[in-house]
Scaffold this motif. Structure first.
Motif, PDB file in Angstrom:
ATOM      1  N   UNK B 201       1.369 -14.113 -15.633  1.00 32.98           N
ATOM      2  CA  UNK B 201       2.743 -13.803 -16.082  1.00 32.98           C
ATOM      3  C   UNK B 201       2.773 -12.981 -17.362  1.00 32.98           C
ATOM      4  N   UNK B 202       1.805 -13.224 -18.267  1.00 36.88           N
ATOM      5  CA  UNK B 202       1.880 -12.527 -19.552  1.00 36.88           C
ATOM      6  C   UNK B 202       1.331 -11.099 -19.499  1.00 36.88           C
ATOM      7  N   UNK B 203       0.485 -10.811 -18.510  1.00 32.98           N
ATOM      8  CA  UNK B 203       0.020  -9.405 -18.409  1.00 32.98           C
ATOM      9  C   UNK B 203       0.888  -8.619 -17.428  1.00 32.98           C
ATOM     10  N   UNK B 204       1.869  -9.314 -16.809  1.00 33.98           N
ATOM     11  CA  UNK B 204       2.684  -8.614 -15.802  1.00 33.98           C
ATOM     12  C   UNK B 204       3.384  -7.352 -16.314  1.00 33.98           C
ATOM     13  N   UNK B 205       3.988  -7.372 -17.519  1.00 36.28           N
ATOM     14  CA  UNK B 205       4.607  -6.117 -17.990  1.00 36.28           C
ATOM     15  C   UNK B 205       3.577  -4.987 -18.081  1.00 36.28           C
ATOM     16  N   UNK B 206       2.397  -5.328 -18.615  1.00 35.75           N
ATOM     17  CA  UNK B 206       1.318  -4.331 -18.718  1.00 35.75           C
ATOM     18  C   UNK B 206       0.869  -3.886 -17.347  1.00 35.75           C
ATOM     19  N   UNK B 207       0.759  -4.854 -16.453  1.00 38.21           N
ATOM     20  CA  UNK B 207       0.334  -4.532 -15.093  1.00 38.21           C
ATOM     21  C   UNK B 207       1.333  -3.579 -14.434  1.00 38.21           C
ATOM     22  N   UNK B 208       2.591  -3.859 -14.703  1.00 41.66           N
ATOM     23  CA  UNK B 208       3.630  -3.016 -14.105  1.00 41.66           C
ATOM     24  C   UNK B 208       3.567  -1.588 -14.655  1.00 41.66           C
ATOM     25  N   UNK B 209       3.407  -1.508 -15.988  1.00 43.36           N
ATOM     26  CA  UNK B 209       3.295  -0.174 -16.607  1.00 43.36           C
ATOM     27  C   UNK B 209       2.059   0.544 -16.077  1.00 43.36           C
ATOM     28  N   UNK B 210       0.946  -0.177 -15.986  1.00 46.27           N
ATOM     29  CA  UNK B 210      -0.305   0.406 -15.474  1.00 46.27           C
ATOM     30  C   UNK B 210      -0.147   0.874 -14.044  1.00 46.27           C
ATOM     31  N   UNK B 211       0.583   0.081 -13.250  1.00 48.82           N
ATOM     32  CA  UNK B 211       0.806   0.437 -11.844  1.00 48.82           C
ATOM     33  C   UNK B 211       1.590   1.747 -11.751  1.00 48.82           C
ATOM     34  N   UNK B 212       2.632   1.858 -12.587  1.00 46.60           N
ATOM     35  CA  UNK B 212       3.448   3.085 -12.554  1.00 46.60           C
ATOM     36  C   UNK B 212       2.589   4.288 -12.938  1.00 46.60           C
ATOM     37  N   UNK B 213       1.818   4.134 -14.039  1.00 44.19           N
ATOM     38  CA  UNK B 213       0.967   5.247 -14.484  1.00 44.19           C
ATOM     39  C   UNK B 213      -0.048   5.633 -13.404  1.00 44.19           C
ATOM     40  N   UNK B 214      -0.688   4.626 -12.812  1.00 44.36           N
ATOM     41  CA  UNK B 214      -1.718   4.894 -11.813  1.00 44.36           C
ATOM     42  C   UNK B 214      -1.100   5.556 -10.582  1.00 44.36           C
ATOM     43  N   UNK B 215       0.041   5.039 -10.159  1.00 48.93           N
ATOM     44  CA  UNK B 215       0.711   5.572  -8.977  1.00 48.93           C
ATOM     45  C   UNK B 215       1.091   7.039  -9.199  1.00 48.93           C
ATOM     46  N   UNK B 216       1.670   7.314 -10.372  1.00 45.07           N
ATOM     47  CA  UNK B 216       2.109   8.690 -10.649  1.00 45.07           C
ATOM     48  C   UNK B 216       0.899   9.611 -10.863  1.00 45.07           C
ATOM     49  N   UNK B 217      -0.141   9.094 -11.530  1.00 40.25           N
ATOM     50  CA  UNK B 217      -1.365   9.899 -11.710  1.00 40.25           C
ATOM     51  C   UNK B 217      -1.915  10.282 -10.343  1.00 40.25           C
ATOM     52  N   UNK B 218      -1.915   9.324  -9.427  1.00 34.77           N
ATOM     53  CA  UNK B 218      -2.411   9.606  -8.082  1.00 34.77           C
ATOM     54  C   UNK B 218      -1.553  10.663  -7.385  1.00 34.77           C
ATOM     55  N   UNK B 219      -0.237  10.502  -7.492  1.00 33.60           N
ATOM     56  CA  UNK B 219       0.654  11.464  -6.825  1.00 33.60           C
ATOM     57  C   UNK B 219       0.494  12.867  -7.390  1.00 33.60           C
ATOM     58  N   UNK B 220       0.151  12.959  -8.675  1.00 35.75           N
ATOM     59  CA  UNK B 220       0.082  14.273  -9.313  1.00 35.75           C
ATOM     60  C   UNK B 220      -1.337  14.805  -9.436  1.00 35.75           C
TER      61      UNK B 220
END
Lengths: 382, 287
Positions: B201-220
């Motif tokens: 639960x406590x790393x979830x915000x970080x995980x979410x931010x990391x997921x967005x960055x990774x997803x967008x890095x992959x798309x681009x």
């Protein structure tokens, strides 16, 4: 668990080697000793071809679809930025079998390709219409000797493009151009020669007019330091007029600035102008001409890669692109002028007579490479 | 007549309200200039009618049409590229997460020699120019038979997204107060319970931010995909770059940019909303 992981990795590694080794085992055919019919049969047997280009997708895709229908060979056209394609080719250069078959080569990358020895050939005499293609472009592409490894696909020409609503009497001679630039500050644009051929055309013209003509460089394969000793005259003049001119970052940026009304006279390629007219990114009233002082022209070529997996099919596709009907269709679709000299196209901003009269050849490659670097050092960085 | 004095705190409140108002207006103006205008220009350029060029002195195009969109869909492999891009990105994100989670835990919660050096080394793939990384990695991928391979592309995209996911997760693990873990241990929490009830639960915000960055890095991601993926696989950036390079075509580049951008912006809005409500509350509610 560790053992399983190790075994998995070893298997993956061995599989990779086996996969790479398997490709190497394929025996190389000597197409230069084959008749054209034999090459066509070999192409059909290969059954596929991949062609890389950086522009004109409308034509290459149409041509490939028709080629596939005609020969039953599966074709793929990949549109990709030219420098990235060259990087990929160089990355795969040492592989026995690469992933690219044939590629369209522009003037700014031909030296890299020829120097790196990436092309299969010579091929120009293998294809049926090789002798009908522009002999100048078949020998030299933007000052680089291509040795028959590259086949001319279309010709293009640089010239001056202007807005007739703002330029009533466009300059034709060197003195007229100089006077026009001074009388119309910040209205003339050319691109950084390191970023586009239209800029190279302008800088070559400047060098020709201020340092004693271009004839002395003809035929040189190495740079003669004595011949470039007075190029400072060109750099001095370009610095002198820097306040009155606009230096852009690409061929198309010059066209864009003309379209947006920022400048009214630019150096441009004829096929770039046609593409922009077709896309709605340049006003229809724009006029292009080759001034009497002469501007260089050339064209682009196609080559088969040394490690192409489908060489025969590549040769057949390149030959298909040089067929009379297809040359005319190409001209109608993307506006590039025919590489064949025995036939004429309808779509041209510049008449053939003007090309012949005012078009000049490019300075040899070592000098071009030198002025590109020197321009950055002596003009851009000052 | 008695003059009524305005309390000082009221004056401060009023000043704060005015300042807040100015800041909101400033923020909206900046957003419009910074994001809205380029987007609007991209939309207009993508709708330029080829028969009626958008030229000086027109402020807006005189005629609009879908011809540029039609061209891109007709003469590029954009549909297939969309499919490939949106298949690789989620898989690469999951793969990155699986690889990054244990590493981030160790880097965030354990103290050992060379830890800081490793944290810097992790950033190498984003420090080095994309094409340089791609050219070197392509040799390795080719050697192990992973070029022109879907799994190879997922792995390649994971490598490019790894620095973001790993750095953000490491920081999230570092930020967890030791007191909470000690309290859980005193109450008899097992490793699994600690992980489930505290760490995740406590790393979830970080995980979410990391997921967005990774997803967008992959798309681009362009360089590695281009070198090891084409001609078998094409993604949206490989098509976009053909319109952006030496032969820059503004109208078609605008179309492909919008195709790439619109789903990403929608995803960011959804993610932002989700991140603000659920996870931050979950993570910091326990502090």
């Amino acid at each position: 668990m560790k053992k399983c992981l190790m075994i998995g990795l070893i298997l993956l590694f061995a599989g990779g080697l086996l996969f790479a080794g398997g490709k190497q085992e394929k025996e190389e055919l000597d197409y230069s000793s084959m008749s054209w019919d034999e090459i066509v049969s070999a192409a059909k047997e290969e059954g596929e071809v991949t062609f890389y280009s950086w522009w004109g997708e409308e034509w290459w895709k149409t041509a490939m679809t028709d080629f596939s229908k005609k020969y039953g060979i599966k074709g793929k056209v990949i549109m990709a930025e030219g420098t990235a394609t060259m990087n990929k080719i160089l990355a795969e250069k040492d592989k026995a079998v690469g992933t690219i078959d044939a590629v369209l080569i522009g003037g700014n990358r031909v030296k890299t390709g020829i120097d790196a020895g990436i092309f299969y050939g010579p091929i120009i005499n293998m294809i049926p219409h090789g002798d009908k293609l522009d002999p100048k472009l078949a020998t030299l592409q933007e000052g680089v000797r291509t040795g028959g490894y590259l086949v001319p696909i279309y010709r293009n020409q640089t010239g001056l493009l202007y807005d007739p609503q703002r330029v009533s009497n466009p300059p034709h001679t060197w003195n007229e151009l100089v006077a026009w630039i001074k009388a119309n500050p910040k209205q003339f644009a050319y691109c950084n020669p390191d970023k586009g051929g239209s800029g190279q055309a302008f800088v070559q013209t400047v060098i020709g007019y201020l340092t004693g003509g271009l004839d002395k460089y003809a035929g040189d394969t190495e740079l003669d330091p004595a011949k470039v000793a007075n190029w400072n005259l060109a750099w001095d003049w370009l610095n002198e007029v820097e306040e009155d001119t606009v230096i852009t970052a690409s061929n198309n940026e010059s066209i864009d600035r003309l379209n947006q009304g920022e400048v009214s006279l630019i150096v441009a390629w004829d096929d770039d102008v046609l593409v922009n007219l077709k896309k709605g990114t340049l006003f229809k009233r724009a006029k292009l001409y080759i001034p009497n002082m002469g501007f260089p022209g050339g064209g682009d070529t196609a080559g088969v890669l040394k490690n192409a997996p489908h060489k025969a099919a590549s040769l057949l596709f390149i030959a298909y692109l040089t067929e009379a009907d297809n040359q005319i269709r190409m001209n109608e679709t993307i506006g590039s002028y025919l590489a064949r000299t025995d036939i004429k196209g309808k779509q041209a901003l510049l008449p053939e007579s003007e090309r012949q009269k005012n078009g000049v050849i490019w300075i040899p490659a070592p000098y071009k490479a030198h002025f590109k670097a020197e321009f950055v050092k002596n003009v851009m960085m000052k | 007549m008695e003059q009524k004095l305005v309390p000082y705190y009221r004056i401060v409140e009023k000043r704060q309200r005015t300042l807040r108002g100015i800041m909101v207006v400033f923020f909206i103006v900046v957003q419009i200039v910074w994001i809205g205008l380029p987007m609007l220009m991209a939309v207009f350029w993508s709708l330029v009618n080829p028969d009626h060029p958008w030229s000086y002195p027109q402020v807006f195009p005189s005629h609009l049409s879908l011809a540029q969109w039609d061209y891109v869909f007709k003469f590029t492999n954009i549909i297939r590229a969309l499919g490939t891009s949106y298949s690789i990105a989620p898989l690469a994100t999951i793969f990155t997460f699986l690889l990054a989670l244990p590493t981030a835990y160790v880097l965030g919660r354990r103290r050992f020699q060379g830890r800081e050096a490793i944290k810097i080394l992790i950033l190498l793939p984003i420090i080095m120019p994309g094409m340089v990384t791609a050219l070197f990695l392509s040799r390795v991928f080719s050697f192990i038979g992973l070029d022109q391979n879907f799994f190879g592309l997922v792995l390649a995209h994971s490598l490019m997204g790894m620095p973001y996911m790993l750095r953000i997760l490491t920081t999230s693990f570092e930020a967890i107060p030791q007191d909470i873990i000690d309290a859980a241990e005193n109450l008899g929490a097992t490793s699994f319970v600690k992980f489930k009830e505290i760490f995740i639960p406590m790393v979830l915000p970080g995980l979410f931010a990391g997921t967005i960055f990774t997803f967008i890095t992959s798309l681009e991601e362009f360089s590695l995909t281009f070198v090891i993926g084409t001609p078998t696989f094409e993604t949206i950036p490989t098509i976009l770059f053909s319109f952006l390079g030496y032969h820059f075509i503004r109208t078609n580049a605008a179309v492909v940019s919008l195709i790439l951008m619109i789903p990403n912006i929608a995803m960011l809005f959804v993610a932002e909303r989700f991140l603000k409500t659920e996870y931050l509350a979950a993570a910091f509610g326990k502090m």
